[in-house]
Design a protein around this motif. Sequence first.
Motif, PDB file in Angstrom:
ATOM      1  N   SER A  37      51.154  40.634  36.247  1.00 56.78           N
ATOM      2  CA  SER A  37      51.148  41.847  37.073  1.00 56.78           C
ATOM      3  C   SER A  37      49.742  42.423  37.121  1.00 56.78           C
ATOM      4  N   TYR A  38      49.528  43.299  38.079  1.00 56.37           N
ATOM      5  CA  TYR A  38      48.205  43.913  38.261  1.00 56.37           C
ATOM      6  C   TYR A  38      48.405  45.313  38.816  1.00 56.37           C
ATOM      7  N   THR A  39      47.668  46.257  38.270  1.00 52.32           N
ATOM      8  CA  THR A  39      47.726  47.638  38.755  1.00 52.32           C
ATOM      9  C   THR A  39      46.600  47.862  39.752  1.00 52.32           C
ATOM     10  N   VAL A  40      46.975  48.255  40.967  1.00 52.49           N
ATOM     11  CA  VAL A  40      45.999  48.425  42.037  1.00 52.49           C
ATOM     12  C   VAL A  40      45.025  49.544  41.673  1.00 52.49           C
ATOM     13  N   LYS A  41      43.727  49.270  41.862  1.00 49.26           N
ATOM     14  CA  LYS A  41      42.709  50.275  41.535  1.00 49.26           C
ATOM     15  C   LYS A  41      41.496  50.105  42.428  1.00 49.26           C
ATOM     16  N   THR A  42      40.626  51.102  42.372  1.00 47.82           N
ATOM     17  CA  THR A  42      39.390  51.081  43.157  1.00 47.82           C
ATOM     18  C   THR A  42      38.277  50.493  42.297  1.00 47.82           C
ATOM     19  N   ILE A  43      37.578  49.519  42.845  1.00 52.65           N
ATOM     20  CA  ILE A  43      36.500  48.852  42.109  1.00 52.65           C
ATOM     21  C   ILE A  43      35.302  48.648  43.030  1.00 52.65           C
ATOM     22  N   ASP A  44      34.222  48.137  42.457  1.00 49.14           N
ATOM     23  CA  ASP A  44      33.051  47.735  43.237  1.00 49.14           C
ATOM     24  C   ASP A  44      33.096  46.221  43.430  1.00 49.14           C
ATOM     25  N   LEU A  45      33.037  45.786  44.673  1.00 49.36           N
ATOM     26  CA  LEU A  45      33.039  44.362  44.968  1.00 49.36           C
ATOM     27  C   LEU A  45      31.605  43.843  45.027  1.00 49.36           C
ATOM     28  N   ARG A  46      31.374  42.698  44.400  1.00 52.87           N
ATOM     29  CA  ARG A  46      30.032  42.120  44.380  1.00 52.87           C
ATOM     30  C   ARG A  46      30.091  40.638  44.690  1.00 52.87           C
ATOM     31  N   GLU A  47      29.074  40.179  45.408  1.00 51.85           N
ATOM     32  CA  GLU A  47      28.890  38.747  45.634  1.00 51.85           C
ATOM     33  C   GLU A  47      27.606  38.338  44.928  1.00 51.85           C
ATOM     34  N   ASN A  48      27.728  37.494  43.911  1.00 54.33           N
ATOM     35  CA  ASN A  48      26.587  37.078  43.114  1.00 54.33           C
ATOM     36  C   ASN A  48      26.221  35.621  43.372  1.00 54.33           C
ATOM     37  N   LEU A  49      24.972  35.311  43.108  1.00 54.46           N
ATOM     38  CA  LEU A  49      24.474  33.939  43.200  1.00 54.46           C
ATOM     39  C   LEU A  49      23.774  33.643  41.885  1.00 54.46           C
ATOM     40  N   SER A  50      24.263  32.645  41.151  1.00 53.73           N
ATOM     41  CA  SER A  50      23.746  32.381  39.812  1.00 53.73           C
ATOM     42  C   SER A  50      23.229  30.951  39.678  1.00 53.73           C
ATOM     43  N   PHE A  51      22.185  30.811  38.851  1.00 52.77           N
ATOM     44  CA  PHE A  51      21.614  29.505  38.535  1.00 52.77           C
ATOM     45  C   PHE A  51      21.283  29.467  37.048  1.00 52.77           C
ATOM     46  N   SER A  52      21.338  28.283  36.489  1.00 50.37           N
ATOM     47  CA  SER A  52      20.929  28.096  35.098  1.00 50.37           C
ATOM     48  C   SER A  52      19.452  27.701  35.060  1.00 50.37           C
ATOM     49  N   GLY A 282      33.347  51.192  45.587  1.00 44.69           N
ATOM     50  CA  GLY A 282      34.514  52.059  45.700  1.00 44.69           C
ATOM     51  C   GLY A 282      35.552  51.603  46.707  1.00 44.69           C
ATOM     52  N   VAL A 283      35.956  50.343  46.633  1.00 46.73           N
ATOM     53  CA  VAL A 283      36.992  49.849  47.546  1.00 46.73           C
ATOM     54  C   VAL A 283      38.221  49.466  46.724  1.00 46.73           C
ATOM     55  N   MET A 284      39.398  49.573  47.359  1.00 51.81           N
ATOM     56  CA  MET A 284      40.631  49.167  46.704  1.00 51.81           C
ATOM     57  C   MET A 284      40.767  47.656  46.865  1.00 51.81           C
ATOM     58  N   ALA A 285      40.940  46.962  45.745  1.00 53.73           N
ATOM     59  CA  ALA A 285      40.979  45.510  45.788  1.00 53.73           C
ATOM     60  C   ALA A 285      41.910  44.977  44.718  1.00 53.73           C
ATOM     61  N   ILE A 286      42.401  43.776  44.949  1.00 55.65           N
ATOM     62  CA  ILE A 286      43.280  43.095  44.000  1.00 55.65           C
ATOM     63  C   ILE A 286      42.816  41.647  43.869  1.00 55.65           C
ATOM     64  N   PRO A 287      43.213  40.963  42.781  1.00 61.58           N
ATOM     65  CA  PRO A 287      42.853  39.553  42.667  1.00 61.58           C
ATOM     66  C   PRO A 287      43.382  38.742  43.845  1.00 61.58           C
ATOM     67  N   GLN A 288      42.576  37.824  44.308  1.00 65.15           N
ATOM     68  CA  GLN A 288      42.884  37.058  45.515  1.00 65.15           C
ATOM     69  C   GLN A 288      44.220  36.325  45.427  1.00 65.15           C
ATOM     70  N   ASN A 289      44.587  35.839  44.249  1.00 67.34           N
ATOM     71  CA  ASN A 289      45.805  35.036  44.126  1.00 67.34           C
ATOM     72  C   ASN A 289      47.091  35.859  44.255  1.00 67.34           C
ATOM     73  N   TYR A 290      46.992  37.192  44.274  1.00 62.26           N
ATOM     74  CA  TYR A 290      48.185  38.034  44.446  1.00 62.26           C
ATOM     75  C   TYR A 290      48.570  38.164  45.914  1.00 62.26           C
TER      76      TYR A 290
END
Length: 340
Positions: A37-52, A282-290
């Motif tokens: 289960s997941y409780t709907v909440k407001t979060i900050d969405l980020r798109e990151n690009l990472s390298f080792s 500050g957007v309302m978001a949930i895990p994609q698989n839900y």
Amino acid sequence: MMSFVKKRWYLVLAAGLILAFVGYRQFGPKDLSKVKSYTVKTIDLRENLSFSGGVDAEEKAKMVFQTTGKLSFVKVTEGIIVKKGWLLAGLDTGDLAAAERAAYYKYLAADANAKYVEDTVKDHDKDESFLQKNNRVTAQTDRDTKYDSWLTAQRTLRYATLYSPIDGVIYNVTDNHPGEFITATNLFEIDIVNPATIIFTANADQTDVVKLKNGMMADITLDAFPDKPLRGTVKEIAYTPSVGETGTVYLVKLTIDTSDAGNQTRMGMTGDVTFLMREKKGVMAIPQNYVKAVKGEKIVYKRVVGGSQATRVTTGETLEGQTEILSGLNEGETIYDQAL
């Protein structure tokens, strides 16, 4: 007859029990301990690009002797701060100095002989015989050869002593001791790095490198200090791919602000660099698989009294596995990853 009726009664009972079990499994209450289960909440969405990558330096030096000989002295140890031009180590120069002097005297003799021969033919510029020319060229060639040999001996003597070519810190000295004979198989080495030129390098895939540009900021997390991220700035992006790497990748260099980690940042330390490419605060978001696709619509299973209810939602962007919810849910509501 009674036996036949009795058997039919048992068959009907068994069939009823089976139907009841199937119905219970299908429509009865689920084991909520196995349902996410997941409780709907407001979060900050980020798109990151990472390298080792790892820590390197633009000013570094690997000092080795260019000649063989007996190690005479070593004046530095690991961790010592040195200045450009400081004496680091040296070989026994007795034999080398003698060879340099011998080469010098041979040059002097050849030079004197060449000048004598040149003096004998100085008035024969226009009528110099083949014999005179042969003697002159032979003497001059011998002088030049002896001079080159003297220069070689000087360099060999000079190469028997190591001086620091940069300001920096000694970070490696091989475990050799005065008296050992230094050869091609028993190398002596001193490594120096200028901490002011420390950088972080990483290889970016060709599909990602085009998203980067000089001046971009990034977070650098070293494996040695996972809780102390550093700030980095892109300084240089290679125009040609890295040689010897799998796939087409390009070297990216970043300067590092080491003020937080101080002098604990070391050459060769590994870690990751992360670029923040996009952010929605500050957007309302949930895990994609839900979010489920049902008959062309996007639904979620929202908790209601006695179970769950399929609820249609309108979604926005999906970043880093989190899907923005534009309508259909309210903050604080609970959703399940399957129907109850």
